[in-house]
Write a protein that holds these residues in place. Structure first.
Motif, PDB file in Angstrom:
ATOM      1  N   TYR A  30       0.847  -1.189   0.000  1.00 29.19           N
ATOM      2  CA  TYR A  30       0.000   0.000   0.000  1.00 29.19           C
ATOM      3  C   TYR A  30       0.887   1.246   0.000  1.00 29.19           C
ATOM      4  N   VAL A  31       0.419   2.293  -0.654  1.00 23.43           N
ATOM      5  CA  VAL A  31       1.070   3.594  -0.554  1.00 23.43           C
ATOM      6  C   VAL A  31       0.233   4.402   0.430  1.00 23.43           C
ATOM      7  N   PRO A  47      -2.996  -0.572   6.130  1.00 23.21           N
ATOM      8  CA  PRO A  47      -2.781   0.678   6.866  1.00 23.21           C
ATOM      9  C   PRO A  47      -3.726   0.846   8.057  1.00 23.21           C
ATOM     10  N   THR A  48      -3.239   1.604   9.046  1.00 24.37           N
ATOM     11  CA  THR A  48      -4.028   1.895  10.239  1.00 24.37           C
ATOM     12  C   THR A  48      -4.843   3.161  10.011  1.00 24.37           C
ATOM     13  N   THR A  49      -5.550   3.562  11.001  1.00 24.49           N
ATOM     14  CA  THR A  49      -6.374   4.766  10.881  1.00 24.49           C
ATOM     15  C   THR A  49      -5.553   6.043  10.974  1.00 24.49           C
ATOM     16  N   THR A  50      -4.308   5.954  11.416  1.00 21.38           N
ATOM     17  CA  THR A  50      -3.481   7.161  11.536  1.00 21.38           C
ATOM     18  C   THR A  50      -2.821   7.549  10.214  1.00 21.38           C
ATOM     19  N   THR A  51      -2.921   6.690   9.213  1.00 23.11           N
ATOM     20  CA  THR A  51      -2.374   6.994   7.896  1.00 23.11           C
ATOM     21  C   THR A  51      -3.490   6.963   6.872  1.00 23.11           C
ATOM     22  N   THR A  52      -3.259   7.569   5.746  1.00 24.84           N
ATOM     23  CA  THR A  52      -4.249   7.613   4.681  1.00 24.84           C
ATOM     24  C   THR A  52      -3.746   6.797   3.500  1.00 24.84           C
ATOM     25  N   ILE A  53      -4.595   5.901   2.995  1.00 24.77           N
ATOM     26  CA  ILE A  53      -4.229   5.150   1.804  1.00 24.77           C
ATOM     27  C   ILE A  53      -4.312   6.102   0.622  1.00 24.77           C
ATOM     28  N   VAL A  54      -3.255   6.154  -0.155  1.00 25.90           N
ATOM     29  CA  VAL A  54      -3.210   7.016  -1.330  1.00 25.90           C
ATOM     30  C   VAL A  54      -3.752   6.236  -2.517  1.00 25.90           C
ATOM     31  N   ASP A  55      -4.631   6.832  -3.273  1.00 29.70           N
ATOM     32  CA  ASP A  55      -5.164   6.246  -4.499  1.00 29.70           C
ATOM     33  C   ASP A  55      -6.016   4.998  -4.246  1.00 29.70           C
ATOM     34  N   ASN A  56      -6.291   4.660  -2.997  1.00 28.56           N
ATOM     35  CA  ASN A  56      -7.126   3.511  -2.623  1.00 28.56           C
ATOM     36  C   ASN A  56      -6.755   2.225  -3.340  1.00 28.56           C
ATOM     37  N   GLY A  57      -5.497   2.057  -3.689  1.00 29.33           N
ATOM     38  CA  GLY A  57      -5.091   0.866  -4.411  1.00 29.33           C
ATOM     39  C   GLY A  57      -4.134  -0.008  -3.642  1.00 29.33           C
ATOM     40  N   THR A  58      -4.093  -1.256  -4.052  1.00 29.49           N
ATOM     41  CA  THR A  58      -3.097  -2.175  -3.530  1.00 29.49           C
ATOM     42  C   THR A  58      -2.226  -2.604  -4.690  1.00 29.49           C
ATOM     43  N   TYR A  59      -1.000  -2.934  -4.385  1.00 29.22           N
ATOM     44  CA  TYR A  59      -0.038  -3.344  -5.394  1.00 29.22           C
ATOM     45  C   TYR A  59       0.471  -4.737  -5.067  1.00 29.22           C
ATOM     46  N   LYS A  60       0.778  -5.509  -6.092  1.00 32.44           N
ATOM     47  CA  LYS A  60       1.259  -6.874  -5.884  1.00 32.44           C
ATOM     48  C   LYS A  60       2.738  -6.939  -5.559  1.00 32.44           C
ATOM     49  N   THR A  61       3.504  -5.960  -5.996  1.00 30.61           N
ATOM     50  CA  THR A  61       4.938  -5.942  -5.694  1.00 30.61           C
ATOM     51  C   THR A  61       5.323  -4.594  -5.099  1.00 30.61           C
ATOM     52  N   LYS A  62       6.433  -4.594  -4.406  1.00 25.36           N
ATOM     53  CA  LYS A  62       6.919  -3.353  -3.799  1.00 25.36           C
ATOM     54  C   LYS A  62       7.349  -2.371  -4.890  1.00 25.36           C
ATOM     55  N   GLU A  64       6.036  -2.012  -7.887  1.00 29.84           N
ATOM     56  CA  GLU A  64       4.827  -1.370  -8.420  1.00 29.84           C
ATOM     57  C   GLU A  64       4.350  -0.266  -7.490  1.00 29.84           C
ATOM     58  N   ALA A  65       4.389  -0.519  -6.196  1.00 26.89           N
ATOM     59  CA  ALA A  65       3.945   0.478  -5.215  1.00 26.89           C
ATOM     60  C   ALA A  65       4.855   1.707  -5.235  1.00 26.89           C
ATOM     61  N   GLU A  66       6.155   1.486  -5.339  1.00 23.67           N
ATOM     62  CA  GLU A  66       7.088   2.613  -5.386  1.00 23.67           C
ATOM     63  C   GLU A  66       6.881   3.442  -6.648  1.00 23.67           C
ATOM     64  N   THR A  67       6.624   2.783  -7.764  1.00 21.83           N
ATOM     65  CA  THR A  67       6.346   3.499  -9.012  1.00 21.83           C
ATOM     66  C   THR A  67       5.052   4.286  -8.892  1.00 21.83           C
ATOM     67  N   GLY A  68       4.033   3.674  -8.292  1.00 20.81           N
ATOM     68  CA  GLY A  68       2.762   4.361  -8.075  1.00 20.81           C
ATOM     69  C   GLY A  68       2.923   5.571  -7.176  1.00 20.81           C
ATOM     70  N   MET A  69       3.769   5.459  -6.185  1.00 12.29           N
ATOM     71  CA  MET A  69       4.006   6.569  -5.258  1.00 12.29           C
ATOM     72  C   MET A  69       4.663   7.737  -5.993  1.00 12.29           C
ATOM     73  N   LYS A  70       5.575   7.432  -6.907  1.00 17.27           N
ATOM     74  CA  LYS A  70       6.283   8.489  -7.641  1.00 17.27           C
ATOM     75  C   LYS A  70       5.381   9.222  -8.629  1.00 17.27           C
ATOM     76  N   THR A  71       4.312   8.568  -9.062  1.00 13.16           N
ATOM     77  CA  THR A  71       3.430   9.201 -10.062  1.00 13.16           C
ATOM     78  C   THR A  71       2.152   9.761  -9.449  1.00 13.16           C
ATOM     79  N   THR A  72       1.967   9.614  -8.147  1.00 10.94           N
ATOM     80  CA  THR A  72       0.781  10.137  -7.486  1.00 10.94           C
ATOM     81  C   THR A  72       1.005  11.571  -7.084  1.00 10.94           C
ATOM     82  N   LYS A  73       0.067  12.429  -7.462  1.00 13.34           N
ATOM     83  CA  LYS A  73       0.203  13.878  -7.231  1.00 13.34           C
ATOM     84  C   LYS A  73       0.368  14.204  -5.750  1.00 13.34           C
ATOM     85  N   VAL A  74      -0.397  13.582  -4.895  1.00 10.16           N
ATOM     86  CA  VAL A  74      -0.342  13.874  -3.455  1.00 10.16           C
ATOM     87  C   VAL A  74       1.044  13.577  -2.894  1.00 10.16           C
TER      88      VAL A  74
END
Length: 78
Positions: A30-31, A47-62, A64-74
């Protein structure tokens, strides 16, 4: 005797196949964004309630998640 050996072999195969399926764990990544620091990170646990899931997505590999994090505006805003 031959039937007994064949039945034993099939039974052993079925037991080991079932055991292998139950021990396979699917890891999801998760990002998440910490609201206090406004920094995004990749985590491998839901994720817990103290963090916010970005893009509401899950990734199968780390990766993919790192790439998604780099392209997410937030995550790229300062």
């Amino acid at each position: 005797m031959r039937k007994f050996l064949m039945a034993s072999a099939i039974g052993a195969f079925a037991v080991t196949s079932a055991f292998a399926q139950t021990t396979t764990v699917s890891t999801e990544y998760y990002v998440v964004r910490d609201p206090a620091t406004k920094k995004c990170t990749v985590v491998d646990k839901k994720p817990t309630t103290t963090t916010t899931i970005v893009d509401n997505g899950t990734y199968k590999t780390k990766t993919e998640a790192e790439t998604g994090m780099k392209t997410t505006k937030v995550c790229t805003e300062n």
